[in-house]
Design a protein around this motif. Structure first.
Motif, PDB file in Angstrom:
ATOM      1  N   THR A  48     -24.393  -4.374  -3.382  1.00 37.04           N
ATOM      2  CA  THR A  48     -23.605  -3.348  -4.069  1.00 37.04           C
ATOM      3  C   THR A  48     -24.060  -1.954  -3.649  1.00 37.04           C
ATOM      4  O   THR A  48     -23.237  -1.057  -3.400  1.00 37.04           O
ATOM      5  CB  THR A  48     -23.741  -3.508  -5.595  1.00 37.04           C
ATOM      6  N   ARG A  76     -21.828   0.875  -1.528  1.00 45.55           N
ATOM      7  CA  ARG A  76     -21.577   2.225  -2.048  1.00 45.55           C
ATOM      8  C   ARG A  76     -21.990   3.280  -1.036  1.00 45.55           C
ATOM      9  O   ARG A  76     -21.285   4.286  -0.833  1.00 45.55           O
ATOM     10  CB  ARG A  76     -22.342   2.429  -3.368  1.00 45.55           C
ATOM     11  N   GLU A 134     -19.518   3.316   1.860  1.00 47.46           N
ATOM     12  CA  GLU A 134     -18.297   3.991   1.431  1.00 47.46           C
ATOM     13  C   GLU A 134     -18.469   5.510   1.441  1.00 47.46           C
ATOM     14  O   GLU A 134     -17.535   6.258   1.755  1.00 47.46           O
ATOM     15  CB  GLU A 134     -17.941   3.517   0.020  1.00 47.46           C
ATOM     16  N   GLU A 170     -26.370   6.758  -6.306  1.00 47.18           N
ATOM     17  CA  GLU A 170     -25.393   7.841  -6.414  1.00 47.18           C
ATOM     18  C   GLU A 170     -25.963   9.153  -5.884  1.00 47.18           C
ATOM     19  O   GLU A 170     -25.235   9.963  -5.291  1.00 47.18           O
ATOM     20  CB  GLU A 170     -24.929   7.995  -7.864  1.00 47.18           C
ATOM     21  N   ALA A 230     -25.617   8.806  -2.233  1.00 45.94           N
ATOM     22  CA  ALA A 230     -24.206   8.918  -1.866  1.00 45.94           C
ATOM     23  C   ALA A 230     -23.754  10.373  -1.863  1.00 45.94           C
ATOM     24  O   ALA A 230     -22.858  10.752  -1.106  1.00 45.94           O
ATOM     25  CB  ALA A 230     -23.349   8.098  -2.828  1.00 45.94           C
TER      26      ALA A 230
END
Length: 284
Positions: A11, A15, A18, A64, A67
Motif C-alpha cells: 500500500t 501511494r 502514484e 503522506e 508523497a
C-alpha cells in the motif's frame, strides 16, 4: 479490517508510485522499517503478521509526508553517507551520493593514509565530508567551519554519533576568514546552484534544503571565488584542495584554482558521469 505487514508495505509503495516518487519501493521499505521498528529480514519472515491499526496509521502518515515530496532522510531524521550515519536538521544540506565522489577522489590522491594530516572542511553542514575522510584516515584530525550555528551543532553531534569527536572540531565562520592554521587538505561542497535555477529544482531540494546551502549567486561560482582566493593561505606546501562542483562548472572552478597558483590534480566524475569534483595541489 486487519492488514498484514506485506499488504501495508505494498500500500505504501503504491501511494508513493502514484505520487511520482522516483524510488517508491526503496522509500516505502525505509519508512516501514522506521515506523514499525522492523528489519529488512522481518519484511520477509513476518510478511503475513497483522499490523495493529495505530502502527499502520503512523506509517501511512509518514508515507503522506513522502508523497508530498519531503525527503526520506528528513522524515527519518538521519541519512547514511559513505560509511557513517548522519543526523540532519533544518540548517543542513542533506548529504547525497554525488558528494562521495569528492571523498573518494581525495582519498585516492593522498600518498599516505596513515599520516597525521590536518583537514579543513569549509561549509561543513552535517560534517559529512570531513567525518567520512576521518573515518578512513586513522591518524588525521580536522576542523569544520560553517556560517550556521545550527549546522555546527549538527556536525558536532554527528562526530560524536560516529565515534570521531576526539578528532573533529566544528566552529562558526565565513569560509576560511580569520583562520591562521595551515592544513594538509582543504575540502568544500559550497553552494553552486545559479540563483535563477533555484525555482526549478526538485521540491525535495527546493523546499527542504536551506537556501544558503544551494544559492551560488548569478553564475553559481560566488563561493568558489572566495574559497580559491583563500586557499594559498589555508594550505600548507604540498597541500591538497578538493571542491565539489555542479554540472558544467568543473572547467571554471579548475581555472580559479590555477589563478590561485594551485597545480591541477584532476577532475573526477560521479556515478552519473557528471564532472563532480576538482582537485588541486599547492606545490610550494
Amino acid at each position: 479490517m486487519t492488514i498484514t505487514l506485506h499488504q501495508l508495505r505494498r500500500t505504501a509503495e503504491a501511494r508513493l508510485r502514484e505520487a511520482g516518487v522516483d524510488t517508491p519501493d526503496l522509500d516505502a521499505r525505509l519508512l516501514v522499517e522506521h515506523a514499525l521498528g522492523v528489519t529488512r529480514h522481518d519484511l520477509f519472515t513476518r510478511a503475513n503478521d497483522p499490523v495493529p491499526e495505530p502502527d499502520a496509521a503512523r506509517l501511512l502518515a509518514l508515507v503522506e509526508r513522502r508523497a508530498a515530496r519531503e525527503p526520506v532522510g528528513r522524515i527519518l531524521g538521519h541519512r547514511e553517507f559513505w560509511t557513517i550515519d548522519l543526523a540532519l536538521n533544518p540548517d543542513t544540506l542533506e548529504p547525497r551520493p554525488d558528494t562521495e565522489t569528492l571523498v573518494e577522489a581525495v582519498l585516492k590522491a593522498l600518498p599516505d593514509r596513515s599520516a597525521p594530516l590536518r583537514l579543513l572542511d569549509l561549509g561543513t553542514g552535517t560534517g559529512c565530508i570531513l567525518l567520512a575522510l576521518l573515518a578512513e584516515l586513522p591518524n588525521a584530525s580536522g576542523l569544520g567551519v560553517d556560517l550556521s550555528p545550527g549546522a555546527v551543532a549538527a556536525a558536532t553531534e554527528n562526530a560524536a554519533r560516529n565515534g570521531l569527536a576526539e578528532r573533529a572540531r566544528f566552529q562558526t565562520g565565513n569560509w576560511g576568514a580569520g583562520l591562521e592554521e595551515r592544513f594538509a587538505v582543504v575540502v568544500s561542497n559550497p553552494p553552486y546552484i545559479p540563483s535563477a535555477d533555484i525555482a526549478a529544482l526538485d521540491p525535495e531540494v527546493r523546499e527542504h534544503d536551506p537556501l544558503r546551502a544551494l544559492d551560488g549567486g548569478a553564475d553559481g561560482l560566488d563561493a568558489y571565488r572566495i574559497i580559491a582566493s583563500q586557499l594559498p593561505d589555508l594550505l600548507q606546501p604540498g597541500g591538497l584542495a578538493g571542491l565539489e562542483v555542479g554540472q558544467g562548472q568543473a572547467a571554471d572552478v579548475a581555472g580559479l584554482l590555477v589563478t590561485a597558483e594551485l597545480e591541477p590534480a584532476g577532475v573526477f566524475r560521479d556515478l552519473g558521469g557528471v564532472e563532480r569534483c576538482v582537485l588541486g595541489w599547492k606545490r610550494s
